[in-house]
Every structure is written in structure tokens, then in C-alpha cells.
Scaffold this motif. Structure first.
Motif, PDB file in Angstrom:
ATOM      1  N   GLN A 140       0.835  -1.198   0.000  1.00  0.00           N
ATOM      2  CA  GLN A 140       0.000   0.000   0.000  1.00  0.00           C
ATOM      3  C   GLN A 140       0.871   1.250   0.000  1.00  0.00           C
ATOM      4  OE1 GLN A 140      -2.621   1.763  -0.833  1.00  0.00           O
ATOM      5  NE2 GLN A 140      -4.035   0.659   0.519  1.00  0.00           N
ATOM      6  N   THR A 141       0.765   2.064  -1.058  1.00  0.00           N
ATOM      7  CA  THR A 141       1.516   3.321  -1.149  1.00  0.00           C
ATOM      8  C   THR A 141       0.596   4.534  -1.164  1.00  0.00           C
ATOM      9  OG1 THR A 141       1.526   3.269  -3.568  1.00  0.00           O
ATOM     10  CG2 THR A 141       3.374   2.196  -2.436  1.00  0.00           C
ATOM     11  N   PHE A 142      -0.716   4.328  -1.190  1.00  0.00           N
ATOM     12  CA  PHE A 142      -1.714   5.411  -1.235  1.00  0.00           C
ATOM     13  C   PHE A 142      -1.460   6.350  -2.414  1.00  0.00           C
ATOM     14  CE2 PHE A 142      -1.611   4.123   3.251  1.00  0.00           C
ATOM     15  CZ  PHE A 142      -2.958   3.806   3.424  1.00  0.00           C
ATOM     16  N   ALA A 143      -1.160   5.747  -3.550  1.00  0.00           N
ATOM     17  CA  ALA A 143      -0.870   6.535  -4.758  1.00  0.00           C
ATOM     18  C   ALA A 143      -2.079   7.353  -5.201  1.00  0.00           C
ATOM     19  CB  ALA A 143      -0.428   5.602  -5.887  1.00  0.00           C
ATOM     20  N   TYR A 144      -3.286   6.878  -4.891  1.00  0.00           N
ATOM     21  CA  TYR A 144      -4.497   7.564  -5.350  1.00  0.00           C
ATOM     22  C   TYR A 144      -5.100   8.467  -4.282  1.00  0.00           C
ATOM     23  CZ  TYR A 144      -4.011   3.881  -8.809  1.00  0.00           C
ATOM     24  OH  TYR A 144      -3.510   3.044  -9.766  1.00  0.00           O
ATOM     25  N   VAL A 145      -4.396   8.653  -3.185  1.00  0.00           N
ATOM     26  CA  VAL A 145      -4.886   9.523  -2.107  1.00  0.00           C
ATOM     27  C   VAL A 145      -4.054  10.803  -2.094  1.00  0.00           C
ATOM     28  CG1 VAL A 145      -5.281   9.754   0.373  1.00  0.00           C
ATOM     29  CG2 VAL A 145      -5.572   7.523  -0.743  1.00  0.00           C
ATOM     30  N   PRO A 146      -4.658  11.954  -2.432  1.00  0.00           N
ATOM     31  CA  PRO A 146      -3.894  13.216  -2.450  1.00  0.00           C
ATOM     32  C   PRO A 146      -3.310  13.537  -1.069  1.00  0.00           C
ATOM     33  CG  PRO A 146      -6.034  13.477  -3.528  1.00  0.00           C
ATOM     34  CD  PRO A 146      -6.057  12.136  -2.846  1.00  0.00           C
ATOM     35  N   GLY A 147      -2.051  13.980  -1.067  1.00  0.00           N
ATOM     36  CA  GLY A 147      -1.402  14.378   0.174  1.00  0.00           C
ATOM     37  C   GLY A 147      -1.040  13.243   1.099  1.00  0.00           C
ATOM     38  N   SER A 148      -1.027  12.025   0.588  1.00  0.00           N
ATOM     39  CA  SER A 148      -0.759  10.863   1.448  1.00  0.00           C
ATOM     40  C   SER A 148       0.710  10.730   1.827  1.00  0.00           C
ATOM     41  CB  SER A 148      -1.212   9.579   0.741  1.00  0.00           C
ATOM     42  OG  SER A 148      -0.485   9.397  -0.469  1.00  0.00           O
ATOM     43  N   SER A 149       1.590  11.441   1.106  1.00  0.00           N
ATOM     44  CA  SER A 149       3.021  11.277   1.382  1.00  0.00           C
ATOM     45  C   SER A 149       3.376  11.716   2.793  1.00  0.00           C
ATOM     46  CB  SER A 149       3.851  12.068   0.357  1.00  0.00           C
ATOM     47  OG  SER A 149       3.557  13.451   0.428  1.00  0.00           O
ATOM     48  N   GLU A 150       2.654  12.706   3.319  1.00  0.00           N
ATOM     49  CA  GLU A 150       2.943  13.148   4.681  1.00  0.00           C
ATOM     50  C   GLU A 150       2.613  12.054   5.696  1.00  0.00           C
ATOM     51  OE1 GLU A 150       1.910  16.826   7.772  1.00  0.00           O
ATOM     52  OE2 GLU A 150       1.118  16.825   5.720  1.00  0.00           O
ATOM     53  N   TRP A 151       1.463  11.384   5.498  1.00  0.00           N
ATOM     54  CA  TRP A 151       1.120  10.278   6.400  1.00  0.00           C
ATOM     55  C   TRP A 151       2.110   9.134   6.247  1.00  0.00           C
ATOM     56  CZ3 TRP A 151       0.150   5.122   6.230  1.00  0.00           C
ATOM     57  CH2 TRP A 151      -0.446   4.534   7.350  1.00  0.00           C
ATOM     58  N   MET A 152       2.469   8.808   5.007  1.00  0.00           N
ATOM     59  CA  MET A 152       3.427   7.718   4.778  1.00  0.00           C
ATOM     60  C   MET A 152       4.773   8.028   5.428  1.00  0.00           C
ATOM     61  SD  MET A 152       2.318   5.048   3.058  1.00  0.00           S
ATOM     62  CE  MET A 152       3.753   4.353   2.231  1.00  0.00           C
ATOM     63  N   GLY A 153       5.247   9.265   5.283  1.00  0.00           N
ATOM     64  CA  GLY A 153       6.530   9.628   5.867  1.00  0.00           C
ATOM     65  C   GLY A 153       6.527   9.585   7.378  1.00  0.00           C
ATOM     66  N   GLY A 154       5.389   9.945   7.980  1.00  0.00           N
ATOM     67  CA  GLY A 154       5.317   9.973   9.430  1.00  0.00           C
ATOM     68  C   GLY A 154       5.033   8.628  10.064  1.00  0.00           C
ATOM     69  N   TRP A 155       4.516   7.684   9.281  1.00  0.00           N
ATOM     70  CA  TRP A 155       4.140   6.392   9.853  1.00  0.00           C
ATOM     71  C   TRP A 155       4.836   5.231   9.154  1.00  0.00           C
ATOM     72  CZ3 TRP A 155       1.886   6.217  14.429  1.00  0.00           C
ATOM     73  CH2 TRP A 155       1.243   7.363  14.885  1.00  0.00           C
ATOM     74  N   THR A 156       4.294   4.726   8.063  1.00  0.00           N
ATOM     75  CA  THR A 156       4.839   3.495   7.456  1.00  0.00           C
ATOM     76  C   THR A 156       6.311   3.642   7.082  1.00  0.00           C
ATOM     77  OG1 THR A 156       2.672   2.852   6.603  1.00  0.00           O
ATOM     78  CG2 THR A 156       4.599   1.851   5.576  1.00  0.00           C
ATOM     79  N   LEU A 157       6.679   4.714   6.389  1.00  0.00           N
ATOM     80  CA  LEU A 157       8.069   4.856   5.960  1.00  0.00           C
ATOM     81  C   LEU A 157       9.007   5.056   7.151  1.00  0.00           C
ATOM     82  CD1 LEU A 157       7.778   7.030   2.728  1.00  0.00           C
ATOM     83  CD2 LEU A 157       7.637   4.557   2.998  1.00  0.00           C
ATOM     84  N   PHE A 158       8.531   5.781   8.156  1.00  0.00           N
ATOM     85  CA  PHE A 158       9.361   5.941   9.357  1.00  0.00           C
ATOM     86  C   PHE A 158       9.630   4.593  10.003  1.00  0.00           C
ATOM     87  CE2 PHE A 158       8.968   6.040  14.056  1.00  0.00           C
ATOM     88  CZ  PHE A 158      10.265   6.456  14.339  1.00  0.00           C
TER      89      PHE A 158
END
Length: 729
Positions: free
Chosen positions: A365-383
Motif C-alpha cells: 500500500q503506497t496510497f498513490a491515489y490519495v492526495p497528500g498521502s506522502s505526509e502520512w506515509m513519511g510519518g508512519w509506514t516509511l518511518f
């Protein structure tokens, strides 16, 4: 070591059993016989810097990687790693605002452009370790084939859990589910769908992914250290891929990346830990919360770390690990019994089911179709993915240290199930207890858990009956998590910055103290520069190079397992009746078989058989090999398992030497035997040992011609194994 030369033994009994190719080339050595696979037997010539392609190449790794026979400091790694960490610490302390803005920009770029890379890397790591566990190579041991685990299962599991679980688990167990319920990565918050996923997201972040990274690096380093006598290090795990190049600047660079990532991972855990414990100590002892108390806790942790790490794995760390597990268990039982018992158990079962059903989709799950999802990904899954990658070399070394003798399958399955299940219990009980309060309309608690996770965690504890007891217990448990991570981290950092021939040894005491202090300095620097947020940024950035190490280790370990498979399949072509290491079981007459079943020889009887039958047979074979121009070693030696016995070693140019040793093995006497002696309840076997361990069968009772036939069968199987390995490459 006893070494009594027989009449046929070479004049130089102390010579190396594995001469270099140049030494061998000066002695007569006829070409190998034509292979039954068609064509002549393949000789595997390689340049000094080429990567190994056979077991014979791997067997030379120990002498190629070790320049010294004792522990010595790699000053290049130590100084460069220290400079990177000190420079970063000075930067964030002198210019905290600039440092935070710069790191925030880098993290945003990574989350936007490389989120897919982190996600794909973790998915591939999980797939690889599961493949290893399910494959035929899962039976390979972290050590010789006859090695067995050093620690009991309960102690081993406790050390697995305590080494890989940090105090950050407590920190995020409350704030994670509350944040995902109020502000989910997609869709609206405060809905039934968000509620169902709230705890599962935190379970996902603390689930199989992190432990798969630990399992990958742990089993790879343990395999090469205990099975091939290499140092317990990342660079040794890359030897099959890079060859002797791992000993130079390339290997130093890899070690520096692993070491710096480890320091940042441990420092992040320590930083989160002191932020959380700061609140607990304040509530228990009435101290003022703030940076001063946090720094005091860091200094106190360093003092305790120095005291504990100098006692080694078998004492300090093992004792703290077991105490850690029991205190965490007591805390969970208290929350379950004193809290909403039925709700917590129902929710836990549903969380497990939801996790298992949605795991494949969440992993990619990368949330490619959810606008602005990179901030959530950076703060949670990617961290979290970066956090586990940064912790990977550190926990991997520690897990390898305590897992000698385990099979790869046992190691992987235990690592991705038992500790993960314990994580799930903690996350589910804490997370669902917090969600229960939110569902009851406690909006003040919800806001506190989002804005100040450490305050929210203790606020939840204060809602339980007997709050002061639970707060004391939880703080004590968190402190043990904290100390365990710091202890293990200092030990592993010292190992990464030194060359240690014996995997059971650690770096010098002063070096462990140095890394404990330097990690504390980095922790304080990040606390001054912005606390937990700065730590998250630094972890995500410095873990990026560690992903490259993960890919290199997978490729290297896969190659080593291919070599293992080639050897096994080459021997399987011999005949269906195989001993555990691939050798045949000698054929006996029916009278010999019956006699073997009805008699249980004493030590004296076995010793006499060795002198009268085994040693003369090996001497005769040695003479014939020498007549054919081969270099042969004959003598009485002690093998890697500590067992003594007559050895026949035939040196073979550029390929793995043929090794045949007969050793006495003590066994318990069966109670049904009818031969029970009044004096003893043991008997003795004579087992064949190769460089991989015991063949698993007994030679007692064979005639001299049968013994010679067994040696020749073994030798023929050895040649076919070399041929099969050559065909595989």
C-alpha cells in the motif's frame, strides 16, 4: 591438542590443513578422475578478488577475511563513523532550527519520490525470509550439522523478544491507534471503518516486517560465522557476493553504513524512551518534567549500560531480558483483568483476523491515489520501515549471537511469530483500552494522546484501578526495555568497529563504553533539536543506505544457499540411503547388523577397535593416496565440535579438501537394552565427521575392508559434490 604422528604421517605435522594454492602447486598433484557426469572433473580457478563459487572457496573465507588472530580495532570504521555522528550532533545542537527544516525537506522528498522503494524493499525481505524457511535449505543449521542450540527455548525466546522490542512500542501503542481512528490515511475519521483499522495499522507497523529484517540479517551473519568460521559481521555475510573485496575499503564502507544506521536507530529508541520515562519518573518521584530530567535519564542509562554490557550476554543481558519479559507479561495481565476484559479479548481476536486478511494489500500500500498521502506515509509506514532497517544490523548481530545451532527454519519462524505475537498483545491491549475511552466521549484524552503521546500513555494508566501500582510497573517495564536496547546496542556497535575472529567474543570493554557515551551524546543532541520529530527525520534519512545492504545480503545469502543445495543434490545422486550429512551408510552382513543392535560398547572396547581396525585402515589409504601423488594429512586431532579422533585429510588443488575423521561419541544406554551395566548407563559410538559435522552413523563392528570401502565411497561422493557445484555455476 593431541597430535601423535603415525609412521605414515607427513613429516611436518603442524602444517596447515588448507595450504594456499601456491603451496599446493609445488607438490605433485595428478588431475582429478573423469566425472560420471561426463567430461573431466571441473577445477574451479578464480582470481584472488573473485567471488566464491563453491564450498571450497567458502572454506577459505576465514583466513582471507581475518588479518589478525586476535581482536583488533578497525580504526578506519571507528573514526569515520564517529566523525559522522559527532558532526551531525554538533550541527543539530548549534543550528537546531536549520537542521530540522533541512531534514524535513529531505524527508518530504523521500516520502514523495522513494516511498515505493521502501515499501517494495520490505515486501521483498519478507518474501525472502519466508522462502528460506519453507525451502529445503531451511534444515541448514547456524553451525555444523551436529551443532545444537546453546540456550533453552524459553530463554532464547525471551532474549529474542527483549532485544528486538524497544520502549518505542509502549510510546506508539496508545497514540498510534488513536491517531489512525481520528485521522486515518484515507477516508473519513471517526467512522466504523477507521475504528476497525485503527489498531491494525499499529500492529502492521510493529508486525512481521521489522522482524523479517532482523531474521534476514541475523540468519545471514550467523550462518557465515558459525558454519564457515567467518567473523560475525555484515561484511562477512557479503563474502559470497564480493569475495575478498569486503576486507578493503568496500567492506569498510558497508560497515560504516551499518554502524551509523545502528547508532541512529538506538539513539532514536533512547530518545523516545527518555521522553516517555520522563513522565513516569515525574509522577512516581515528584520530579519536574523537562529536558533536564530527560538528560539525567540518558546519563543514568549510560551508567547502567556500561555496568551491564561489560558482564556479557550470558549474565547481564540475559538476566535483564528474562526480567523484561516477565514484567511486560505482568503489565498486560493487569490491564486485561483490571480493564474492559471482554472488550479487549474480543477486539484482540478481531484485530488478529483483520491483520492476517489485509496483510498482503497493506504490504504494498503506497496510497498513490490519495492526495497528500506522502505526509502520512513519511510519518508512519516509511518511518517504521526505516526504523527497522536501521535497527536491522544491530538486532541481527544480537540474534545471531544467541542462536548458534538453530536451523534456518527454526530461526525464521520463531523470529516472525513469537515476538510479533507479543507485540500484538501489547499494541492491542493498550490501543483498544485507549479507543474505549475515546468511544466513551473522552475527547480531552484523545487530544492529549495525539498531541503528546507520552502524556497520553500515562493518562491512560491513571484511569485503571490501583493506578499508582500500574504506573510503577509500567515505568519499570519500560525502563527494562530501554536498558536492554542500550545494552545490546553498545555491545553490537563495538563489534561492528572491531575485527573479532571468535563470534562468541565481544569488542573491548572500553570500546563498548565509548559507543554507549557517543550514542548518549547523539540522543541529547536530537532532544535539544526538537525531540521525537527530529529523531524520526534522522532515522528515515540515515536508513536509506541500509536498504542497499539488505539487497546485497539477500543476493549473497541466496548464492551461499545455492552452493549448499548443489553439494546436497550432488550427493543425492549417489544412492538413496544417506546419512544426515549426505554420506552413505556402510553395508553390513546380517550378523553384523544383529550384533550392532544387541551390543552397546564400552569406552575401552571402542578404543581397542580404533587402534586395531580404524587407524590401520586409514594408514593404508593414506599410503595409497601418497603413492598417487596426493598430499595427505594423517594424525590424531580435535575437530570443531571438540571431539578427538584419527583424521584423514586429502589436499586437493583449488577445491575443498577431502576430510574424513572418526571420533568417539558418548550416548545414553537405552533402558530396554537388557545390557544395562551396574557401573554406567552410557555406551560409545564411532561416528564419521566431515568439515560439516557428524555423518550420523556408527562404524563399530565393520571389518577393515568395509572401513576402507566407506572411506572410498565418501571420497567418490566428495568428487561428485565438487562436480555438481561446478555445474551449478
Amino acid at each position: 591438542m593431541a597430535n601423535e604422528p603415525s609412521d605414515n604421517k607427513l613429516s611436518d605435522t603442524n602444517q596447515s590443513s588448507n595450504p594456499t594454492p601456491n603451496e599446493k602447486s609445488n607438490k605433485p598433484h595428478p588431475p582429478l578422475e573423469r566425472s560420471r557426469f561426463g567430461g573431466s572433473q571441473h577445477k574451479q580457478h578464480r582470481q584472488d578478488d573473485d567471488a566464491p563459487v563453491s564450498r571450497s572457496d567458502l572454506s577459505k573465507a576465514a583466513e582471507e577475511l581475518l588479518e589478525h588472530s586476535t581482536v583488533y580495532i578497525n580504526w578506519t570504521i571507528l573514526l569515520l563513523s564517529s566523525l559522522v555522528i559527532i558532526a551531525f550532533s554538533v550541527w543539530v545542537m548549534v543550528m537546531p532550527q536549520t537542521a530540522q527544516i533541512t531534514m524535513k525537506s529531505i524527508v518530504d522528498w523521500i516520502a514523495t519520490n522513494l516511498g515505493w522503494y521502501y515499501v517494495l524493499t520490505m515486501a521483498l525481505v519478507i518474501g525472502f525470509v519466508v522462502w528460506v524457511a519453507c525451502s529445503k535449505e531451511g534444515d541448514v543449521r547456524l553451525g555444523p550439522d551436529d551443532s545444537r542450540p546453546q540456550y533453552k527455548l524459553g530463554t532464547w525466546v525471551a532474549m529474542l523478544f527483549a532485544a528486538g522490542v524497544g520502549i518505542d512500542l509502549l510510546f506508539f501503542s496508545v497514540t498510534g491507534p488513536v491517531v489512525q481512528y481520528l485521522h486515518p490515511p484515507s477516508g473519513d475519521g471517526v467512522t466504523a471503518a477507521a475504528l476497525q483499522d485503527a489498531v491494525v495499522w499499529t500492529m502492521f507497523h510493529y508486525g512481521i516486517a521489522g522482524w523479517a529484517v532482523y531474521a534476514l540479517l541475523g540468519m545471514a551473519m550467523g550462518y557465515f560465522a558459525y558454519r564457515w568460521n567467518m567473523p560475525l559481521s555484515i561484511r562477512a555475510a557479503l563474502y559470497p557476493l564480493l569475495g575478498k573485496r569486503v576486507r578493503g575499503s568496500l567492506g569498510d564502507g558497508i560497515s560504516i553504513i551499518a554502524l551509523v544506521g545502528t547508532v541512529f536507530g538506538v539513539a532514536t529508541t533512547m530518545g523516545i524512551g527518555v521522553v516517555l520515562l520522563n513522565v513516569g519518573f515525574s509522577k512516581i518521584f515528584g520530579l519536574e518534567q523537562g529536558l533536564t530530567l530527560q538528560i539525567a535519564l540518558v546519563i543514568g542509562a549510560v551508567v547502567l549500560t556500561i555496568a551491564a554490557t561489560t558482564s556479557g550476554v550470558d549474565r547481564g543481558i540475559r538476566w535483564i531480558s528474562e526480567l523484561n519479559l516477565w514484567s511486560a507479561l505482568a503489565m498486560m495481565l493487569y490491564i486485561l483483568i483490571a480493564g474492559q476484559t471482554a472488550f479487549l479479548l474480543n477486539a484482540f481476536v478481531e484485530n488478529i483476523g483483520q491483520f492476517l486478511v489485509t496483510l498482503p494489500s497493506r504490504m504494498l500500500q503506497t496510497f498513490a491515489y490519495v492526495p497528500g498521502s506522502s505526509e502520512w506515509m513519511g510519518g508512519w509506514t516509511l518511518f517504521f520501515w526505516a526504523f527497522w532497517l536501521a535497527w536491522g544490523p544491530f538486532v541481527g548481530v544480537f540474534l545471531a549471537r544467541i542462536s548458534r545451532g538453530r536451523t534456518l527454519r527454526e530461526f525464521v519462524i520463531a523470529a516472525i511469530t513469537v515476538p510479533v505475537f507479543c507485540d500484538f498483545i501489547i499494541v492491542s491491549f493498550f490501543g483498544n483500552s485507549a479507543l474505549y475511552q475515546v468511544l466513551q466521549g473522552n475527547t480531552a484524552f484523545a487530544e492529549l494522546a495525539v498531541q503528546s503521546p507520552e502524556q497520553g500513555w500515562y493518562a491512560l494508566l491513571e484511569m485503571f484501578p490501583g493506578a499508582i501500582f500500574l504506573i510503577c510497573l509500567a515505568t519499570f517495564s519500560g525502563f527494562l526495555f530501554y536498558i536492554t536496547s542500550a545494552n545490546s546496542g553498545a555491545m553490537v556497535m563495538s563489534n561492528f568497529s572491531a575485527s573479532i575472529p571468535d563470534p562468541a567474543q565481544d569488542g573491548p570493554k572500553w570500546l563498548r563504553i565509548f559507543w554507549a557515551v557517543l550514542t548518549a551524546v547523539l540522543t541529547v543532541a536530537m532532544l535539544l533539536a526538537g525531540g521525537v520529530l527530529t529523531m524520526e527525520y534522522a532515522t528515515l534519512i540515515f536508513a536509506l543506505p541500509v536498504t542497499i545492504i539488505a539487497y546485497l545480503v539477500m543476493a549473497s545469502f541466496f548464492k551461499a544457499l545455492r552452493i549448499e543445495r548443489a553439494e546436497r543434490e550432488g550427493k543425492v545422486l549417489r544412492r538413496p540411503s544417506m546419512a544426515p550429512t549426505g554420506g552413505h551408510v556402510p553395508e553390513r552382513s546380517w550378523k553384523q547388523r544383529l550384533g550392532r543392535l544387541l551390543t552397546y560398547p564400552s569406552r575401552r572396547e571402542v578404543s581397542q577397535y580404533l587402534e586395531r581396525t580404524v587407524i590401520p585402515a586409514l594408514d593404508d589409504i593414506a599410503v595409497e593416496f601418497r603413492n598417487q601423488g596426493y598430499e595427505v594429512e594423517r594424525g590424531n586431532v580435535t575437530n570443531a565440535t571438540g571431539r578427538e579422533g584419527p583424521l584423514l585429510r586429502v589436499s586437493m588443488e583449488d577445491v575443498l579438501d577431502f576430510h574424513y575423521q572418526v571420533s568417539m561419541v558418548e550416548m545414553p544406554l537405552p533402558t530396554f537394552s537388557g545390557k544395562m551395566s551396574i557401573e554406567t548407563d552410557v555406551y560409545y559410538r564411532l561416528e564419521v565427521f566431515t568439515e560439516k559435522g557428524s555423518g550420523g552413523y556408527d562404524l563399530m563392528g565393520l571389518t577393515k575392508p568395509q572401513l576402507i570401502d566407506d572411506v572410498l565411497e565418501r571420497y567418490e561422493a566428495h568428487l561428485q559434490s565438487i562436480a555438481q557445484s561446478a555445474l551449478a555455476h
